[in-house]
Design a protein around this motif. Sequence first.
Motif, PDB file in Angstrom:
ATOM      1  N   LEU A 151     -45.866  18.251  -2.900  1.00  0.00           N
ATOM      2  CA  LEU A 151     -45.958  18.650  -1.499  1.00  0.00           C
ATOM      3  C   LEU A 151     -44.553  18.906  -0.974  1.00  0.00           C
ATOM      4  O   LEU A 151     -43.915  18.032  -0.384  1.00  0.00           O
ATOM      5  CB  LEU A 151     -46.650  17.546  -0.692  1.00  0.00           C
ATOM      6  N   ALA A 152     -44.058  20.109  -1.202  1.00  0.00           N
ATOM      7  CA  ALA A 152     -42.692  20.439  -0.808  1.00  0.00           C
ATOM      8  C   ALA A 152     -42.550  20.417   0.710  1.00  0.00           C
ATOM      9  O   ALA A 152     -43.402  20.953   1.426  1.00  0.00           O
ATOM     10  CB  ALA A 152     -42.317  21.811  -1.346  1.00  0.00           C
ATOM     11  N   PRO A 153     -41.481  19.797   1.214  1.00  0.00           N
ATOM     12  CA  PRO A 153     -41.300  19.754   2.665  1.00  0.00           C
ATOM     13  C   PRO A 153     -40.966  21.130   3.228  1.00  0.00           C
ATOM     14  O   PRO A 153     -40.329  21.946   2.551  1.00  0.00           O
ATOM     15  CB  PRO A 153     -40.133  18.782   2.837  1.00  0.00           C
ATOM     16  N   LEU A 182     -46.489  11.236   8.190  1.00  0.00           N
ATOM     17  CA  LEU A 182     -46.117  12.381   9.020  1.00  0.00           C
ATOM     18  C   LEU A 182     -44.913  13.099   8.425  1.00  0.00           C
ATOM     19  O   LEU A 182     -44.889  14.335   8.331  1.00  0.00           O
ATOM     20  CB  LEU A 182     -45.808  11.933  10.448  1.00  0.00           C
ATOM     21  N   ARG A 183     -43.926  12.331   8.042  1.00  0.00           N
ATOM     22  CA  ARG A 183     -42.719  12.930   7.456  1.00  0.00           C
ATOM     23  C   ARG A 183     -43.047  13.695   6.187  1.00  0.00           C
ATOM     24  O   ARG A 183     -42.590  14.824   5.979  1.00  0.00           O
ATOM     25  CB  ARG A 183     -41.691  11.832   7.173  1.00  0.00           C
ATOM     26  N   ARG A 184     -43.882  13.098   5.337  1.00  0.00           N
ATOM     27  CA  ARG A 184     -44.239  13.761   4.085  1.00  0.00           C
ATOM     28  C   ARG A 184     -45.124  14.977   4.322  1.00  0.00           C
ATOM     29  O   ARG A 184     -45.149  15.908   3.510  1.00  0.00           O
ATOM     30  CB  ARG A 184     -44.921  12.758   3.149  1.00  0.00           C
ATOM     31  N   LEU A 254     -55.576   7.943  -0.835  1.00  0.00           N
ATOM     32  CA  LEU A 254     -54.326   8.701  -0.776  1.00  0.00           C
ATOM     33  C   LEU A 254     -54.303   9.872  -1.745  1.00  0.00           C
ATOM     34  O   LEU A 254     -53.525  10.808  -1.570  1.00  0.00           O
ATOM     35  CB  LEU A 254     -53.139   7.783  -1.078  1.00  0.00           C
ATOM     36  N   ARG A 255     -55.145   9.815  -2.765  1.00  0.00           N
ATOM     37  CA  ARG A 255     -55.195  10.944  -3.710  1.00  0.00           C
ATOM     38  C   ARG A 255     -55.558  12.243  -3.007  1.00  0.00           C
ATOM     39  O   ARG A 255     -55.217  13.330  -3.478  1.00  0.00           O
ATOM     40  CB  ARG A 255     -56.228  10.659  -4.804  1.00  0.00           C
ATOM     41  N   GLN A 256     -56.256  12.156  -1.882  1.00  0.00           N
ATOM     42  CA  GLN A 256     -56.700  13.343  -1.152  1.00  0.00           C
ATOM     43  C   GLN A 256     -55.711  13.766  -0.065  1.00  0.00           C
ATOM     44  O   GLN A 256     -55.824  14.873   0.475  1.00  0.00           O
ATOM     45  CB  GLN A 256     -58.056  13.073  -0.497  1.00  0.00           C
ATOM     46  N   PHE A 261     -52.722  17.396   3.910  1.00  0.00           N
ATOM     47  CA  PHE A 261     -51.524  17.661   4.713  1.00  0.00           C
ATOM     48  C   PHE A 261     -51.105  19.130   4.570  1.00  0.00           C
ATOM     49  O   PHE A 261     -50.623  19.738   5.522  1.00  0.00           O
ATOM     50  CB  PHE A 261     -50.385  16.753   4.271  1.00  0.00           C
ATOM     51  N   ARG A 262     -51.287  19.671   3.393  1.00  0.00           N
ATOM     52  CA  ARG A 262     -50.913  21.075   3.163  1.00  0.00           C
ATOM     53  C   ARG A 262     -51.733  21.996   4.070  1.00  0.00           C
ATOM     54  O   ARG A 262     -51.213  22.978   4.599  1.00  0.00           O
ATOM     55  CB  ARG A 262     -51.114  21.435   1.696  1.00  0.00           C
TER      56      ARG A 262
END
Length: 265
Positions: A151-153, A182-184, A254-256, A261-262
């Motif tokens: 998950l690239a910022p 949130l940051r990630r 968390l796997r999902q 987030f993407r």
Amino acid sequence: MSYKPLQRPLTVVDQLGRRVVVPFPPQRIVSLVPSQTELLFDLGLAEKVVGVTKFCIHPAEARQKAAIMGGTKNFNFERIAELKPDLIIGNKEENHQAGIEQLAASYPVWLSDIATLNEALRMMRGVGVITSRREAAEMLAAETAAAFAALAPPPTPLPAAYFIWRQPYMVAAGGTFIDDMLRRAGFANVFASRGRYPEITAAELAAAAPARILLSSEPYPFAEKHVAEFQAICPAARIDIVDGELFSWYGSRLRQSAAYFRTLR
């Protein structure tokens, strides 16, 4: 004659640095945290989980297969005593400290303490060790870590506010697991300088001027009917109802999260 598995004492250190001696492998587990209950089931321990809370909604069969021990703050001590657990798994923030201390006087109690993804991964591995599911837990932690690594910022994080409650307004601020998520996810928490879960006013929200306002589905059940209320405070902000479980459940769910987030970007 019923078969009783052979057990031996195992001493481990939980995430609060407490030494816990557990009959290993444990055969009667009580889980006092919804996200950790789901983790136990995903590690193949369904038959060992004898007690859960009324909030342990995942998986669906958790509250059918196991006895309900009350909530995460108000434990049913009598019911727990009837089950004779040889391991209780809880969390520093989600559980009531006095209640945990009372349980720890009679049973092995392993506690997690989680404010970051890395701490969540250590929790998964720790639970795997203490329940004799080390390999399964390692695979799950590795899968989760890889998903977040991919998950690239974004070049510029979007200023955002994450609401967990209404009347009064409350947000997730600095030092919380949600803040790390949130940051990630590519957001900059406009209330990161505040501690934990502060109450804020409409004027403070307007002054913070977030580009995104995220209304969590839990613990307050924000819905589309609440969007206009926040839009009136921050007319320029984009407002989304978000899946609170994927921001705050630090177990196998968390796997999902990374993929979710993407989509929010």
